[in-house]
Design a protein around this motif. Structure first.
Motif, PDB file in Angstrom:
ATOM      1  N   LEU A  16     -10.434   7.207   5.736  1.00  0.00           N
ATOM      2  CA  LEU A  16     -10.605   6.733   7.106  1.00  0.00           C
ATOM      3  C   LEU A  16     -11.140   7.847   8.013  1.00  0.00           C
ATOM      4  CD1 LEU A  16      -7.347   4.607   7.576  1.00  0.00           C
ATOM      5  CD2 LEU A  16      -9.670   3.776   7.159  1.00  0.00           C
ATOM      6  N   ARG A  17     -10.698   9.067   7.764  1.00  0.00           N
ATOM      7  CA  ARG A  17     -11.141  10.186   8.605  1.00  0.00           C
ATOM      8  C   ARG A  17     -12.619  10.500   8.375  1.00  0.00           C
ATOM      9  NH1 ARG A  17      -8.066  15.768   7.887  1.00  0.00           N
ATOM     10  NH2 ARG A  17      -9.184  15.588   5.911  1.00  0.00           N
ATOM     11  N   SER A  18     -13.125  10.239   7.178  1.00  0.00           N
ATOM     12  CA  SER A  18     -14.538  10.489   6.891  1.00  0.00           C
ATOM     13  C   SER A  18     -15.435   9.326   7.284  1.00  0.00           C
ATOM     14  CB  SER A  18     -14.724  10.791   5.394  1.00  0.00           C
ATOM     15  OG  SER A  18     -14.352   9.660   4.608  1.00  0.00           O
ATOM     16  N   GLY A  19     -14.868   8.251   7.799  1.00  0.00           N
ATOM     17  CA  GLY A  19     -15.637   7.094   8.207  1.00  0.00           C
ATOM     18  C   GLY A  19     -16.242   7.266   9.586  1.00  0.00           C
ATOM     19  N   PRO A  20     -16.877   6.196  10.113  1.00  0.00           N
ATOM     20  CA  PRO A  20     -17.552   6.299  11.413  1.00  0.00           C
ATOM     21  C   PRO A  20     -16.615   6.519  12.590  1.00  0.00           C
ATOM     22  CG  PRO A  20     -17.525   4.025  10.635  1.00  0.00           C
ATOM     23  CD  PRO A  20     -17.018   4.865   9.504  1.00  0.00           C
ATOM     24  N   HIS A  21     -15.310   6.256  12.409  1.00  0.00           N
ATOM     25  CA  HIS A  21     -14.355   6.414  13.510  1.00  0.00           C
ATOM     26  C   HIS A  21     -13.356   7.522  13.194  1.00  0.00           C
ATOM     27  CE1 HIS A  21     -16.146   2.685  14.768  1.00  0.00           C
ATOM     28  NE2 HIS A  21     -15.683   2.053  13.709  1.00  0.00           N
ATOM     29  N   GLY A  22     -13.853   8.583  12.546  1.00  0.00           N
ATOM     30  CA  GLY A  22     -12.971   9.643  12.076  1.00  0.00           C
ATOM     31  C   GLY A  22     -12.174  10.323  13.171  1.00  0.00           C
ATOM     32  N   GLN A  23     -12.801  10.584  14.331  1.00  0.00           N
ATOM     33  CA  GLN A  23     -12.094  11.264  15.410  1.00  0.00           C
ATOM     34  C   GLN A  23     -10.942  10.417  15.943  1.00  0.00           C
ATOM     35  OE1 GLN A  23     -15.001  12.343  18.361  1.00  0.00           O
ATOM     36  NE2 GLN A  23     -15.746  14.100  17.185  1.00  0.00           N
ATOM     37  N   LEU A  24     -11.173   9.111  16.049  1.00  0.00           N
ATOM     38  CA  LEU A  24     -10.103   8.233  16.515  1.00  0.00           C
ATOM     39  C   LEU A  24      -8.971   8.170  15.495  1.00  0.00           C
ATOM     40  CD1 LEU A  24     -12.177   5.280  18.033  1.00  0.00           C
ATOM     41  CD2 LEU A  24     -10.994   7.102  19.253  1.00  0.00           C
ATOM     42  N   VAL A  25      -9.318   8.188  14.210  1.00  0.00           N
ATOM     43  CA  VAL A  25      -8.291   8.165  13.167  1.00  0.00           C
ATOM     44  C   VAL A  25      -7.445   9.431  13.236  1.00  0.00           C
ATOM     45  CG1 VAL A  25      -7.919   8.203  10.669  1.00  0.00           C
ATOM     46  CG2 VAL A  25      -9.619   6.651  11.651  1.00  0.00           C
ATOM     47  N   GLU A  26      -8.069  10.587  13.469  1.00  0.00           N
ATOM     48  CA  GLU A  26      -7.309  11.831  13.601  1.00  0.00           C
ATOM     49  C   GLU A  26      -6.370  11.768  14.803  1.00  0.00           C
ATOM     50  OE1 GLU A  26     -10.082  15.002  13.806  1.00  0.00           O
ATOM     51  OE2 GLU A  26     -10.587  14.956  11.669  1.00  0.00           O
ATOM     52  N   ARG A  27      -6.867  11.204  15.913  1.00  0.00           N
ATOM     53  CA  ARG A  27      -6.026  11.071  17.097  1.00  0.00           C
ATOM     54  C   ARG A  27      -4.859  10.115  16.826  1.00  0.00           C
ATOM     55  NH1 ARG A  27      -9.294   9.120  22.106  1.00  0.00           N
ATOM     56  NH2 ARG A  27     -10.682  10.706  21.216  1.00  0.00           N
ATOM     57  N   TYR A  28      -5.141   9.069  16.064  1.00  0.00           N
ATOM     58  CA  TYR A  28      -4.100   8.104  15.714  1.00  0.00           C
ATOM     59  C   TYR A  28      -3.055   8.757  14.807  1.00  0.00           C
ATOM     60  CZ  TYR A  28      -2.042   3.737  14.023  1.00  0.00           C
ATOM     61  OH  TYR A  28      -1.179   2.712  13.715  1.00  0.00           O
ATOM     62  N   ALA A  29      -3.539   9.553  13.849  1.00  0.00           N
ATOM     63  CA  ALA A  29      -2.609  10.229  12.945  1.00  0.00           C
ATOM     64  C   ALA A  29      -1.720  11.200  13.714  1.00  0.00           C
ATOM     65  CB  ALA A  29      -3.387  10.971  11.859  1.00  0.00           C
ATOM     66  N   ALA A  30      -2.280  11.854  14.739  1.00  0.00           N
ATOM     67  CA  ALA A  30      -1.469  12.757  15.561  1.00  0.00           C
ATOM     68  C   ALA A  30      -0.346  11.997  16.251  1.00  0.00           C
ATOM     69  CB  ALA A  30      -2.350  13.466  16.585  1.00  0.00           C
ATOM     70  N   ARG A  31      -0.631  10.771  16.683  1.00  0.00           N
ATOM     71  CA  ARG A  31       0.432   9.956  17.304  1.00  0.00           C
ATOM     72  C   ARG A  31       1.510   9.595  16.287  1.00  0.00           C
ATOM     73  NH1 ARG A  31       0.078   7.392  22.196  1.00  0.00           N
ATOM     74  NH2 ARG A  31      -1.761   7.899  23.453  1.00  0.00           N
ATOM     75  N   LEU A  32       1.092   9.356  15.032  1.00  0.00           N
ATOM     76  CA  LEU A  32       2.076   9.038  14.002  1.00  0.00           C
ATOM     77  C   LEU A  32       3.002  10.230  13.773  1.00  0.00           C
ATOM     78  CD1 LEU A  32      -0.117   7.159  11.352  1.00  0.00           C
ATOM     79  CD2 LEU A  32       1.268   6.187  13.194  1.00  0.00           C
ATOM     80  N   VAL A  33       2.412  11.437  13.793  1.00  0.00           N
ATOM     81  CA  VAL A  33       3.230  12.639  13.613  1.00  0.00           C
ATOM     82  C   VAL A  33       4.193  12.802  14.784  1.00  0.00           C
ATOM     83  CG1 VAL A  33       3.156  15.151  13.449  1.00  0.00           C
ATOM     84  CG2 VAL A  33       1.496  13.772  12.190  1.00  0.00           C
ATOM     85  N   GLU A  34       3.684  12.568  16.007  1.00  0.00           N
ATOM     86  CA  GLU A  34       4.537  12.683  17.189  1.00  0.00           C
ATOM     87  C   GLU A  34       5.672  11.671  17.148  1.00  0.00           C
ATOM     88  OE1 GLU A  34       2.074  12.212  20.562  1.00  0.00           O
ATOM     89  OE2 GLU A  34       0.919  14.052  20.227  1.00  0.00           O
ATOM     90  N   GLY A  35       5.377  10.482  16.619  1.00  0.00           N
ATOM     91  CA  GLY A  35       6.413   9.453  16.542  1.00  0.00           C
ATOM     92  C   GLY A  35       7.394   9.647  15.404  1.00  0.00           C
ATOM     93  N   ARG A  36       7.161  10.676  14.562  1.00  0.00           N
ATOM     94  CA  ARG A  36       8.055  11.015  13.452  1.00  0.00           C
ATOM     95  C   ARG A  36       8.289   9.815  12.526  1.00  0.00           C
ATOM     96  NH1 ARG A  36      10.582  15.859  14.229  1.00  0.00           N
ATOM     97  NH2 ARG A  36      10.369  16.788  16.311  1.00  0.00           N
ATOM     98  N   LEU A  96      -4.745   0.675  19.731  1.00  0.00           N
ATOM     99  CA  LEU A  96      -5.458   0.373  20.971  1.00  0.00           C
ATOM    100  C   LEU A  96      -5.293   1.491  21.992  1.00  0.00           C
ATOM    101  CD1 LEU A  96      -4.637  -3.436  21.465  1.00  0.00           C
ATOM    102  CD2 LEU A  96      -6.723  -2.426  20.535  1.00  0.00           C
ATOM    103  N   LEU A  97      -4.182   2.201  21.922  1.00  0.00           N
ATOM    104  CA  LEU A  97      -3.929   3.259  22.902  1.00  0.00           C
ATOM    105  C   LEU A  97      -4.814   4.480  22.684  1.00  0.00           C
ATOM    106  CD1 LEU A  97      -0.022   3.124  23.070  1.00  0.00           C
ATOM    107  CD2 LEU A  97      -1.659   2.158  24.692  1.00  0.00           C
ATOM    108  N   VAL A  98      -5.330   4.674  21.467  1.00  0.00           N
ATOM    109  CA  VAL A  98      -6.167   5.850  21.209  1.00  0.00           C
ATOM    110  C   VAL A  98      -7.642   5.565  21.459  1.00  0.00           C
ATOM    111  CG1 VAL A  98      -4.534   6.636  19.463  1.00  0.00           C
ATOM    112  CG2 VAL A  98      -6.570   5.397  18.751  1.00  0.00           C
ATOM    113  N   LEU A  99      -7.992   4.303  21.737  1.00  0.00           N
ATOM    114  CA  LEU A  99      -9.397   3.979  21.991  1.00  0.00           C
ATOM    115  C   LEU A  99      -9.819   4.558  23.338  1.00  0.00           C
ATOM    116  CD1 LEU A  99      -9.573   0.251  20.828  1.00  0.00           C
ATOM    117  CD2 LEU A  99     -10.168   2.302  19.546  1.00  0.00           C
ATOM    118  N   PRO A 100     -11.070   5.021  23.437  1.00  0.00           N
ATOM    119  CA  PRO A 100     -11.533   5.569  24.724  1.00  0.00           C
ATOM    120  C   PRO A 100     -11.586   4.475  25.782  1.00  0.00           C
ATOM    121  CG  PRO A 100     -13.363   5.345  23.185  1.00  0.00           C
ATOM    122  CD  PRO A 100     -12.113   5.075  22.405  1.00  0.00           C
ATOM    123  N   PRO A 101     -11.333   4.823  27.040  1.00  0.00           N
ATOM    124  CA  PRO A 101     -11.373   3.802  28.101  1.00  0.00           C
ATOM    125  C   PRO A 101     -12.778   3.243  28.275  1.00  0.00           C
ATOM    126  CG  PRO A 101     -11.220   6.005  29.032  1.00  0.00           C
ATOM    127  CD  PRO A 101     -11.022   6.172  27.552  1.00  0.00           C
TER     128      PRO A 101
END
Length: 401
Positions: A16-36, A96-101
């Motif tokens: 998913l990170r190597s796909g066309p939306h890789g930056q958003l996936v990384e941001r999403y993964a960071a939220r998963l880490v924050e949410g433990r 949806l929260l990690v999508l750009p406004p």
């Protein structure tokens, strides 16, 4: 942490990170880490998001179109294939929260799109035709976003049309005015502009039956021979071109065909025609054999129910008929067919009608095959029967006809 360790080893996350939306996936993964989230929860979230991205890739949706309604639509689709876990909806809302406004213009497009769908009942492929015109109009006339919509006046609209009326063909000019009327009517209906500006959009003159239909002469009707049927893509393209040439299907009708639309016992297929009509078409033996050859040794394994899918991953159906048009253009280029005013999928439809007319078919029979609602649409093909028209011409002064 367990989640961080899992993400470092997860093939799903790397894909998913190597796909066309890789930056958003990384941001999403960071939220998963924050949410433990535990490892299984992280895998489930990524799996659901990956399914959503594959689903929108096979349809007309873009990231800016994603909202809770689209998410619910996807969950219903997913629920028909597998069970929905309690945390799946929360995982997608977190996405949806990690999508750009949305930019101001994108927000206007989104609301206009919803209006055309819900209140005007337009099909998605009709809505898509409006957006390029409206995007250009807002860029030139209303660069200030939604707050400036109320400032658009009659002079702005007329000057814009005068600037661009001759940019394209008369038919495209009429389509531009059609899109502008729809958008200005929407602004007035929603109270975003107090002026009924749709009334000031002029009608562009376009003479009916003023042009000849473009068709392929018999000597050039070998566009299908350019497909290398030893290759997977060649078998797919050959089947597509055969549907265009033998049945006169439109590009979008080919793109939206599904496996469920084919009735092999009755040798028929169900076609989604213009105007949301459903028409049953016979399957000639050669067309049926070509489709079978593609399904057996050409179509990639895919859960997508579209008949024709992309040869490169993701193996999903085409987003629109534009891909079919590009396949037709490439076929014409491969065999060196030149001199055609229009080079695309529709030229095969015109060629079929012209060939049938010259073979003695009636206009009623041709109109029935091409699914014309208006007989006047079929009459345009009478102009290509030059020999029959010679008998109707008046004598030229001097005795020469």
């Amino acid at each position: 942490m367990e989640v961080e360790e899992y993400l470092g080893r997860s093939r799903l996350y790397r894909r998913l990170r190597s796909g066309p939306h890789g930056q958003l996936v990384e941001r999403y993964a960071a939220r998963l880490v924050e949410g433990r989230l535990v490892r299984h929860g992280a895998w489930r979230c990524l799996n659901v998001v990956g399914g959503l991205l594959s689903w929108i890739a096979g349809r007309r949706y873009k990231l800016v179109d994603l909202d809770e309604q689209v998410v619910e639509r996807y969950l219903r689709h997913r629920g028909r294939r597998q069970s929905i876990q309690p945390g799946d909806r929360a995982a997608l809302k977190r996405w949806l929260l990690v999508l750009p406004p949305l930019t101001p213009h994108e927000r206007i497009f989104k609301e206009f799109d919803a209006y055309l769908r819900s209140e005007r009942g337009l099909a998605p492929r009709s809505i898509v035709r409006h957006l390029p015109v409206i995007r250009r109009f807002l860029h030139e006339v209303c660069s200030g976003g939604a707050a400036a919509l109320c400032k658009i006046n009659q002079e702005d609209v007329i000057r814009y049309i005068e600037r661009h009326a001759k940019d394209w063909s008369p038919g495209t000019g009429k389509a531009m005015c059609w899109s502008l009327r729809a958008f200005l009517r929407y602004l007035h209906h929603r109270g975003l502009n107090a002026r009924p500006l749709a009334d000031c959009v002029p009608s562009m003159r376009r003479w009916k039956l003023a042009t000849l239909p473009t068709y392929l002469p018999a000597a050039q009707g070998k566009a299908l021979d350019g497909c290398d049927r030893e290759m997977v893509m060649g078998r797919r393209d050959y089947a597509i071109l055969l549907l265009l040439a033998k049945l006169g299907l439109r590009a979008n009708e080919v793109a939206t065909l599904t496996l469920d639309d084919i009735d092999w016992r009755a040798s028929e297929m169900l076609v989604c025609a213009k105007g949301r009509q459903r028409a049953r078409m016979p399957i000639p033996p050669d067309v049926g054999a070509t489709i079978v050859a593609y399904l057996r040794s050409g179509r990639p394994k895919s859960s997508c129910r579209r008949l024709f899918v992309r040869t490169l991953a993701p193996h999903v159906g085409f987003a629109s008929g534009c891909a079919i048009t590009m396949i037709a253009k490439a076929a014409l280029d491969r065999v060196g067919i030149e001199g055609c005013a229009h080079r695309g999928a529709h030229i095969f439809r015109h060629s079929l009608a012209t060939e049938l007319l010259r073979s003695g078919a009636t206009l009623s029979e041709i109109g029935q095959l091409l699914r014309h609602e208006n007989h006047g649409t079929t009459r345009i093909y009478t102009k290509v029967d030059i020999d029959a028209l010679r008998t109707l011409s008046l004598p030229w002064p001097g005795g020469v006809q």
